[in-house]
Enzyme design. Structure first.
Site, PDB file in Angstrom:
ATOM      1  N   THR A  60       2.426  -0.777  -1.759  1.00  0.00           N
ATOM      2  CA  THR A  60       1.736  -0.444  -3.010  1.00  0.00           C
ATOM      3  C   THR A  60       2.049  -1.476  -4.089  1.00  0.00           C
ATOM      4  OG1 THR A  60       1.852   1.895  -2.451  1.00  0.00           O
ATOM      5  CG2 THR A  60       1.488   1.359  -4.766  1.00  0.00           C
TER       6      THR A  60
ATOM      7  N   HIS B   5      -0.053  -4.416  -3.601  1.00  0.00           N
ATOM      8  CA  HIS B   5      -1.420  -4.212  -4.090  1.00  0.00           C
ATOM      9  C   HIS B   5      -1.483  -4.462  -5.597  1.00  0.00           C
ATOM     10  CE1 HIS B   5      -3.160  -2.671  -0.398  1.00  0.00           C
ATOM     11  NE2 HIS B   5      -2.188  -1.797  -0.261  1.00  0.00           N
TER      12      HIS B   5
ATOM     13  N   GLU C  55      10.517   2.773  -5.398  1.00  0.00           N
ATOM     14  CA  GLU C  55      11.586   3.055  -4.422  1.00  0.00           C
ATOM     15  C   GLU C  55      12.866   2.528  -5.052  1.00  0.00           C
ATOM     16  OE1 GLU C  55      10.623   0.869  -0.879  1.00  0.00           O
ATOM     17  OE2 GLU C  55       8.714   1.872  -0.573  1.00  0.00           O
TER      18      GLU C  55
ATOM     19  N   CYS D 166       1.144  23.333  -6.050  1.00  0.00           N
ATOM     20  CA  CYS D 166       2.562  23.463  -6.396  1.00  0.00           C
ATOM     21  C   CYS D 166       3.019  24.916  -6.226  1.00  0.00           C
ATOM     22  CB  CYS D 166       2.796  23.008  -7.837  1.00  0.00           C
ATOM     23  SG  CYS D 166       2.855  21.203  -8.013  1.00  0.00           S
TER      24      CYS D 166
ATOM     25  N   ARG E 212       8.402  -7.679  14.841  1.00  0.00           N
ATOM     26  CA  ARG E 212       8.551  -6.251  14.588  1.00  0.00           C
ATOM     27  C   ARG E 212       8.844  -5.484  15.877  1.00  0.00           C
ATOM     28  NH1 ARG E 212       3.647  -4.735  10.381  1.00  0.00           N
ATOM     29  NH2 ARG E 212       4.763  -5.371   8.490  1.00  0.00           N
TER      30      ARG E 212
ATOM     31  N   LEU F  99      -0.316   8.662   8.871  1.00  0.00           N
ATOM     32  CA  LEU F  99       0.346   8.255   7.633  1.00  0.00           C
ATOM     33  C   LEU F  99      -0.221   6.944   7.103  1.00  0.00           C
ATOM     34  CD1 LEU F  99       2.901   8.895   5.732  1.00  0.00           C
ATOM     35  CD2 LEU F  99       3.872   6.919   6.914  1.00  0.00           C
TER      36      LEU F  99
ATOM     37  N   ILE G  89      -0.660  12.975   6.512  1.00  0.00           N
ATOM     38  CA  ILE G  89       0.688  13.142   5.935  1.00  0.00           C
ATOM     39  C   ILE G  89       0.755  12.310   4.665  1.00  0.00           C
ATOM     40  CG2 ILE G  89       3.161  12.871   6.307  1.00  0.00           C
ATOM     41  CD1 ILE G  89       2.064  14.681   8.393  1.00  0.00           C
TER      42      ILE G  89
END
Lengths: 339, 339, 339, 339
Positions: free
Chosen positions: B36, B39, B60, B95, B196, B258, B283
């Site tokens: 993100t 981006h 994060e 919520c 990877r 995801l 997800i």
């Protein structure tokens, strides 16, 4: 019977088949015509790849047991039964997991072996479901698609939930009173055929939406205080229905996919599935045998699907029956063999 | 900081923000760079539509609480915390249903309000998760993506199940040891980058599949006695990964989605979802706060994701850090602010 | 063989039984002695009410198929198999619901029909589970109780959960490494026999609690930051174990009941179940056949239950074997018939 | 008000309480008398251990918001609301798990803080549920026990299931039409009071069983083709009711325990729970806030619980109201404060 490769069916005389050790011989009372039968009638690519003529077709039916093999238990001569058309092997990993509806070696009556648009059909006794006396034979003849509707609707929790049903063919129509009986907060149905929408309203839909006349998802949001539907049952098998389903479902909602799209459908997975944490579930066949028990209870408890059956014709007028179905105006068309 | 619309970021001096009644002020120790952030760095269409400069980015992170508003409970000055970047409203239907991770009024730190690639960040105290003393700060800095991995993997039952993970970016890599700890029968990982795949093997994958060198689904069937994977975690966000996922999953299996595809993906719903009775689940984010508890337990119990962190750079070398990430060769890149 | 009503067993020569159409004849390699066998040995009230001599007993076993009826599929002569001792009818409502483990017409090998403490046993082919080559025959001989342990432990989610196992008989001991492999956060085991607690520690319990030396529930709260255990597996069958289970489980937690109390147990339902919103679940037998697949996977993945088997004796020393079991000091006692 | 330790209540003048930052002040319209209030009235051992006079009691109520603290959102002055009497802390592990109904620091209005048998009550705004205009205030006054009934009934799947409700107090009575609306196959209710059984029949029970006049479990087996009930809702709180529940439930069935037995109940766990693989679940309070949404939908959809309310008296006739309740003949008794 499909006597040879090519379009159409023929009415022919064949010997009465003989039941094996675990089989029953059934005198057919009535049968329902399914979209699958239409595919075989037209002899489309799927039919050409799967069906091996000569083949008696027909997999939605009810009848009376007239003979039973020596190892048969649980069903007796004289019982009136409905047929479960999917014959599971009992031995593959899925069968041994209690998921016989997705058996790896599934054989389908009227597709992979001779079917029920005939006076007699042989089938494994396990696949013969004894009908309650109170269930009319024409309802018994459509337990197979009714089971699709019950399996899809009861695959998720419905009580106090808002539901959208996209597609008002016979199975979509049957789903409407099922959702009502299961305590849904709201049942909305969409289709492009006004005749089917009228049937949907008659079967108890709280709202019917003409998909040709406006945005289904927007109207569902209007009907649900902007939330979207908790549950969507996709029963159209069209890309537009799938798109409506995913746009209409609320965040965290559930979409059951039963209708079979003929081609790949492009989905905006990021916006319509992932950000919304939506669950999608493919539904096939009927749970063996939970779905059959659920159907029996719902019918006992007053489930009335008779308005879905719009035409009843004797077997020898099958050409007319298929023509009705092709018109797109019919609900369920029944072929009768009763005297 | 994104000081104005356009590509790139700037390192600027800003006042220390002041916490509100229910907020904490956090001295940042380390942050992780997410896709993100890339981006926003590139200022792509999504970033242009969502981010309002000037904006400190970064979501994060971990840090130390240095001040707390008067209504704060549960967190104290001096606590070392990791940030949950998704701030839920607490009042919308989601919520109030225990689904705060899909809150209708979600606000994201570092996207919708100032973030953590800075010396200090202010956040609601509810979103500050106290870290166990045994968790290194660089792991604390990536609890947010670790939570994505835990949320996806533990959204279904894994014990004795075969698992395919499509996509070995940082979250896919983290999922590998999580699936192992949860008792998976087999963990297979696929990607197109050899580097990877090497990381995946090092993290405990039973098999790694180069998606560029052969058919992933076929090899998964070979590895599972022809059954297909019970569970697939789609973490690539590419159409090819989604297709591999659906073709590799067994009948009746589960696919967690995801990875965020940038464009619609064409799916063969009839063959890959409906006939197979597959369940798909989108997800998003982390369960509040079950996922955080699960992460804490897994880390206490020995979960080691340190091999996923391939680069650690001080905040002022952020240009180099973003370049590493753009190369496609990095795992997780950490920005550090510790003295 | 129990030749006549009364305590004890006799070693007698009987004809080799003949398999029916769907049966296999099995040459027994090894058998495990169960508490049920001890009840029949002692000829207690339950045994007197259920067992009709003459009866060959023994229901935990593995062996080699030496003959098969003409309708047998899925198993072949020469296969090494373990026996599922519970024979389900396949037709009752429970069987047709995928709950064959609680079949209404359940017949048990070694109780209701001749069993496996013999050179040969006849059984339905469906109940013969082909063993992986890597599984030793003495483990194959205890798949039946191992299945009880797997069924109980995997009846709820274990990953990241704290677990208490009350009772360290063979099944409780087997449950310890199963919970570890399933990703439990903490595995605590309690018993009153120091020898069994030592076995429990050796099998990987994080903590072992001597129930004779202090309050189990209090110590579980100490070990879980005051919360109590998320999951309790009650495997003692004693009132004290059940009480410990209910007092140790946290609010909203789950208790699996496998151990069979011989008498009614007085429960404080208000404080221990209702205010705490606890879920209790009775566990019986093994899921047919999910539990068997799970066992197979766990054993392939390294599950080692060999420390539970403390004694191995040839069949003709059965008196000694039962004496060992009666002493309360043994784990699992195996009778061997291999040459 | 309980002005001092000892039996009875007094009607006294107290100052109007002042709401805090997050509280609302509510003008009470009507309140329902609960069994808990009777315990406090009688000043029994539980009441002595929990309640600290002086204390205004009453926790079932509805009213109008007349003032709101500065931090209140979601509720406004003028709103008609029902009170959720359980105030959850929001911070304990259970609250953070979405299980606020079993909050570790639960505070109950009318027990731990001043309640609603008064002209005014102060409560956290979060606990005020805005009532639909169509819901009468006397129904609003009993949303709290209605929520118990909904929580219990909808804790398991009801559609096509047979249900036994043991105990026809107000909550058991309310559960009857809820089960009907949720699509139950059969709803059977048992009690020892003929008057309550008559109410049960009027509320839609398919069968009512006088527990004083025969074996409840046997008659349930007769009504369910020998299977037993799929679901039992234990709402009597008596040992006899619990025994009936466990004997009447089918193998693999589910028992929800809501009634609070005053003493330990001796259960035959082996025969009634373990061999039958029965699941028991303790039910407490209401799911926050799913249960409230479900109640709202059910009431909108036509749920009519008005026959449960048998007496309506003004607050100053509270002595008479408690006398009615003590007689055992009343359903729900309402105290009204409307002009």
């Amino acid at each position: 019977m499909k006597t040879a490769p090519g379009p159409g069916f023929s009415l022919v005389e064949v010997p009465v088949p003989a039941p094996g050790r675990s089989d029953v011989l059934v005198r057919v009372l009535a049968g329902g015509i399914c979209g699958t039968d239409l595919h075989i009638y037209r002899w489309d690519p799927w039919a050409r790849s799967r069906v091996r003529p000569p083949r008696v077709i027909g997999h939605e039916f009810c009848g009376t047991v007239v003979a039973a093999g020596e190892a048969v238990i649980g069903v007796s001569v004289g019982d009136r039964i409905a047929g479960e058309s999917h014959i599971a092997c009992g031995w593959c990993p899925r069968c041994r997991h209690g998921q016989a509806h997705i058996c790896e070696r599934l054989e389908i009556i009227g597709v992979d072996r001779d079917g029920a648009f005939a006076e007699y059909v042989v089938m494994p006794a396990t696949n013969a479901w004894r009908l309650d006396p109170g269930i009319p034979s024409e309802v018994g003849a459509v337990m197979d698609p009714l089971g699709n509707a019950v399996h899809t609707a009861l695959a998720t929790e419905l009580v106090t939930r808002t539901v959208l049903i996209t597609g008002c063919g016979p199975i979509g129509l049957m789903a409407i009173p099922i959702c009502r009986m299961a305590g849904a907060a709201l049942v909305v149905a969409s289709d492009v055929h006004p005749g089917r929408l009228a049937l949907a309203a008659g079967l108890g839909a709280d709202a019917v939406l003409d998909a040709a006349a406006g945005d289904v998802a927007e109207r569902v949001h209007d009907l649900t205080a902007g939330q979207g539907a908790d549950v969507v049952l996709e029963m159209s098998g069209h890309a537009a229905g799938v798109h409506d389903a995913l746009r209409a479902v609320r965040s965290g909602g559930w979409v059951g996919l039963l209708g079979l799209p003929g081609e790949p459908v492009a989905l905006d997975l990021a916006n319509d599935v992932i950000f919304k944490a939506v669950r999608l579930e493919g539904i096939f066949g009927r749970r063996l045998w939970q779905t059959w028990e659920q159907m029996t209870v719902l019918l006992r408890r007053g489930l009335d699907i008779s308005p879905v059956i719009t035409h009843r014709l004797p077997l020898d007028r099958f050409e007319e029956a298929f023509a009705r179905l092709e018109s797109g105006e019919a609900g369920k068309v029944i072929l009768t063999l009763e005297d």
